[in-house]
Structure formats: C-alpha cells, structure tokens
Design a protein around this motif. Structure first.
Motif, mmCIF file in Angstrom:
data_model
loop_
_atom_site.group_PDB
_atom_site.id
_atom_site.type_symbol
_atom_site.label_atom_id
_atom_site.label_comp_id
_atom_site.label_asym_id
_atom_site.label_seq_id
_atom_site.Cartn_x
_atom_site.Cartn_y
_atom_site.Cartn_z
ATOM 1 N N TYR A 198 84.651 10.435 63.633
ATOM 2 C CA TYR A 198 85.201 9.971 62.360
ATOM 3 C C TYR A 198 84.983 8.477 62.106
ATOM 4 O O TYR A 198 85.005 8.031 60.969
ATOM 5 N N LEU A 199 84.785 7.705 63.149
ATOM 6 C CA LEU A 199 84.646 6.256 63.033
ATOM 7 C C LEU A 199 83.257 5.874 63.528
ATOM 8 O O LEU A 199 82.974 5.918 64.727
ATOM 9 N N TYR A 222 74.428 -10.735 62.288
ATOM 10 C CA TYR A 222 74.436 -9.312 61.948
ATOM 11 C C TYR A 222 75.654 -8.969 61.088
ATOM 12 O O TYR A 222 76.700 -9.611 61.177
ATOM 13 N N LYS A 223 75.468 -7.940 60.263
ATOM 14 C CA LYS A 223 76.584 -7.293 59.588
ATOM 15 C C LYS A 223 76.791 -5.941 60.258
ATOM 16 O O LYS A 223 75.834 -5.183 60.442
ATOM 17 N N ILE A 224 78.021 -5.654 60.624
ATOM 18 C CA ILE A 224 78.345 -4.368 61.234
ATOM 19 C C ILE A 224 79.156 -3.568 60.229
ATOM 20 O O ILE A 224 80.318 -3.892 59.941
ATOM 21 N N ASN A 225 78.535 -2.538 59.661
ATOM 22 C CA ASN A 225 79.237 -1.654 58.724
ATOM 23 C C ASN A 225 80.052 -0.634 59.516
ATOM 24 O O ASN A 225 79.526 0.037 60.407
ATOM 25 N N ILE A 226 81.328 -0.523 59.183
ATOM 26 C CA ILE A 226 82.228 0.407 59.873
ATOM 27 C C ILE A 226 82.695 1.438 58.863
ATOM 28 O O ILE A 226 83.278 1.096 57.830
ATOM 29 N N ASP A 227 82.412 2.714 59.142
ATOM 30 C CA ASP A 227 82.716 3.808 58.220
ATOM 31 C C ASP A 227 83.810 4.715 58.779
ATOM 32 O O ASP A 227 83.755 5.124 59.945
ATOM 33 N N VAL A 228 84.786 5.006 57.923
ATOM 34 C CA VAL A 228 85.802 6.016 58.231
ATOM 35 C C VAL A 228 85.437 7.253 57.419
ATOM 36 O O VAL A 228 85.473 7.243 56.188
ATOM 37 N N LYS A 229 85.100 8.326 58.101
ATOM 38 C CA LYS A 229 84.620 9.528 57.430
ATOM 39 C C LYS A 229 85.785 10.410 56.991
ATOM 40 O O LYS A 229 86.897 10.330 57.542
ATOM 41 N N PRO A 230 85.555 11.290 55.974
ATOM 42 C CA PRO A 230 86.601 12.217 55.540
ATOM 43 C C PRO A 230 87.077 13.091 56.707
ATOM 44 O O PRO A 230 86.301 13.440 57.599
ATOM 45 N N GLY A 231 88.339 13.415 56.680
ATOM 46 C CA GLY A 231 88.906 14.229 57.747
ATOM 47 C C GLY A 231 89.552 13.418 58.853
ATOM 48 O O GLY A 231 90.075 13.988 59.819
ATOM 49 N N PHE A 232 89.545 12.083 58.728
ATOM 50 C CA PHE A 232 90.194 11.257 59.748
ATOM 51 C C PHE A 232 91.675 11.628 59.815
ATOM 52 O O PHE A 232 92.318 11.833 58.793
ATOM 53 N N PRO A 233 92.256 11.727 61.017
ATOM 54 C CA PRO A 233 93.659 12.116 61.148
ATOM 55 C C PRO A 233 94.583 11.260 60.291
ATOM 56 O O PRO A 233 94.480 10.035 60.281
ATOM 57 N N MET A 234 95.484 11.912 59.581
ATOM 58 C CA MET A 234 96.430 11.207 58.719
ATOM 59 C C MET A 234 97.519 10.544 59.553
ATOM 60 O O MET A 234 97.838 10.981 60.653
ATOM 61 N N GLY A 235 98.086 9.479 58.991
ATOM 62 C CA GLY A 235 99.126 8.724 59.678
ATOM 63 C C GLY A 235 98.658 7.318 59.991
ATOM 64 O O GLY A 235 97.701 6.803 59.396
#
Length: 366
Positions: A198-199, A222-235
């Motif tokens: 997810y990350l 450098y640029k580090i792109n950090i993606d949180v994908k759909p379905g990541f645990p809620m909370g």
C-alpha cells in the motif's frame, strides 16, 4: 624645666619628618594590590598575519579541518610561545616546532596550526584555542575558526511526513527532497516501506529548475514520491520508510509517515484508552461504526491483543442502517499490566481494506 622644653622640640621635629616621608611615598593602588612595574628596555613583539578568526564557510559532519597562522617576532629580544587553553577537545593548537613551547629570535617566524573536528555538530560552529606569549602587550592570541556544519543528508521537509487525512478510496501522493551538501554525488541505493503493498516510493532526480531555485544550496539531489494506494487500512497511520544511500556517514535514513486514513466507514471514538481497570471486575467499552450512505457490511476481527475479547453486532435501529457496535472487553481475572495494541477489523466493502482501532488498557489489582 629645660628638660621639658627639649622634649617638646624633639616631638615637633619627628612629626614634621614623618609628614615629609608620607608625602614623598608613592600612592597606594586603589585596588589594594601593588602597582605592576612598567616594562622597560627591549621587549619581544608578537605579530600574527591575518584575522584571528578564520571563516571557513560550510563543512560536513565528522570532518577534520585545519588552518595555519604565521606568527613573527618583530621585537628586539627572544619571544616565548606556548599553547594555552582550548574551547573544546576537538580544537588543538599545534606549533610548528618540537614540543609545546618554542623560542623565536628577533625576526624569526613560525606557523601555528589549529585542527578541529566537526563531529556531529549541526549549524553554527565557533571554536578556538589560545596561544600564550611573553610579549607584555600581547600575552594571549585567541585563534578561532567559525562556520556552518551541515548534516551528511538533508531532507525537506524533515524525517516526519504528515499526510494529514488520507482517503482509502483514492490514491494519495506526497514527496520529499533529499540531497547531500558535502557529497552531491550521493546516490539512493534502495528504499523499503513497512507496507509495500500500500505504501510505495519512486525516486526522481531533481530537475535543473529545481536545483536553480535552491539558490546554490543544492548541486544535485532527488525527489522521492511517496504513494498511498487505495485500500490502505483505515484509522491512524504510522508507518516507516527506510532510505539506503552510499553516503559513508549516513547510509540509512528512517522516515515516519503519519496521518489519519478515512474511508467508507467512520469510527467513533477512533481509539480506546482506560487506566482504571480492576482485574477482579474486568471492564468493557464500545466503538461505533458507521458505513457511508447507510450501506450494510460485514465486519470480522482480523487481529487483537490476546487478553481482550471483541464482538461486533448491528445497532438496533429501524430508521438508521449501516451502523455497528464493537464491544471490546477486558475479562474478569485478567492479569495485571498494560494491554496496548490494535484491534484490526476486516470488511467486505470495496477498497475499504482493514480498519485499525488503537487500544490501551491498564489493568491493576485494585
């Protein structure tokens, strides 16, 4: 009678003599100490070339710097030189002759070195050492070095990445910038995350315009792109990102990603905490779930602390649908101590993933 007249004359003569001696004696020091005699005759004269403080600009951590000053005896007699005090162990004055003390004949010169280590200092650096002499006009020469110490790797904004609110139904992206002031050629060799499914991350070299906008501070980065994908645990989110580099002084950098992940299910309250649980009585508390648009869903317990009992039931209401009650219970007779962790629920809602509820119970004997 004559004897008394002679005695009176003697007293007057002695008093006058005493007054004359007192008036001719030097005045005492107002500070209660003897006045130092003024140096007379030929004297040594210590002269140092250049400013006594060296502005070195910028350096990296765990580096060693060195600066030399030329000292000349421009006096008429021998000049004695020896090392004095230092502001810290990382600064050492070294004389360019054997031993810690030397003599310069009139006209002779020597170099004095100041070596210093930046260690793990960050920011302003101002250190120095004293050189002592027998020159009565210049008994001490304080030699200093001053500048700015940079860490091996600089991250912008910093080591904590706050996503604030993340919607589990849609992707979320942020980025951090990374560069090395002392080793611009530093490379990122690998990046790992605590939830790779997810990350995820992507490394992109900084563009020329981004480097130019730094005002000369960045030569390469450098640029580090950090993606949180759909379905990541809620909370509540608290995940780790580990960046590996080839920099000898910072081969590993740990980032913390924090925030709150929301989705089709809202949780009230978003965590449970009890500090007055009695082992003989036990305790229980509730969390209420509300599904968006009143949809029905199925929830199951994926994981929980071993000492807790968790049950999920629909809330009884004829008018409102899609609401559920989660009862979290500390059974009677539970051993004393801290119960700290997460209750993780799974649901069949699309892209909802898991639902995390942090819990903390302190169980006591009374």
């Amino acid at each position: 009678m004559l004897r008394w007249i002679l005695l009176a004359v003697a007293v007057v003569v002695l008093a006058a003599a005493s007054t004359l001696v007192m008036n001719s004696a030097p005045a005492p020091s107002p500070f209660g100490v003897p006045v130092a005699p003024t140096a007379t005759g030929p004297q040594p004269k210590a002269v140092v070339d250049g400013d006594l403080t060296w502005e070195f600009g910028e350096m990296g951590q765990q580096q060693t710097g060195k600066r030399s000053w030329k000292l000349t005896n421009q006096g008429e007699v021998d000049l004695q030189i020896w090392k004095g005090s230092s502001t810290c162990m990382c600064t050492v004055a070294k004389l360019q002759k054997d031993g810690d003390r030397l003599t310069l004949k009139p006209g002779e010169s020597t170099d004095i070195d100041i070596e210093f280590k930046t260690n793990y200092v960050t920011g302003d650096f101002h250190k120095g050492a004293n050189i002592e002499t027998n020159d009565p006009l210049h008994p001490t020469f304080p030699l200093f070095v001053h500048g700015k110490i940079n860490p091996p790797i600089i991250l912008i904004p910093d080591n904590t990445i706050d996503f604030h609110t993340v919607n589990t139904d849609a992707p979320t992206k942020v980025f951090v910038a990374l560069y090395s002031p002392d080793r611009p050629e530093t490379k990122i060799t690998e990046i790992n995350t605590s939830k790779p499914e997810y990350l995820t991350t992507e490394v992109v070299p900084m563009s020329e315009s981004e480097i130019e906008s730094s005002g000369g501070k960045v030569k390469q980065g450098y640029k580090i792109n950090i993606d949180v994908k759909p379905g990541f645990p809620m909370g509540l989110m608290r995940e780790e990102i580990v960046i590996h580099t080839d920099h000898p002084h910072r081969p590993e950098i740990k980032l913390t990603a924090v925030g709150t992940v929301v989705g089709p299910v809202s949780v009230v309250p978003d965590r449970l905490r009890m500090v007055t649980v009695k082992s003989a009585e036990g305790a229980s508390s509730e969390v209420h779930l509300s599904v968006r648009a009143g949809k029905e869903a199925t929830f199951t317990v994926a994981s929980k602390p071993d000492k807790l009992e968790v049950s999920i039931t629909p809330e009884e209401s004829a008018d409102v649908k899609g609401r559920y009650k989660v009862t979290i219970k500390v059974p009677k007779g539970t051993s004393t101590g801290l119960i700290d962790g997460e209750v993780v629920l799974k649901t069949d809602l699309p892209n909802a993933g898991e639902l995390k509820i942090p819990v903390s119970f302190l169980v006591g004997s009374n």
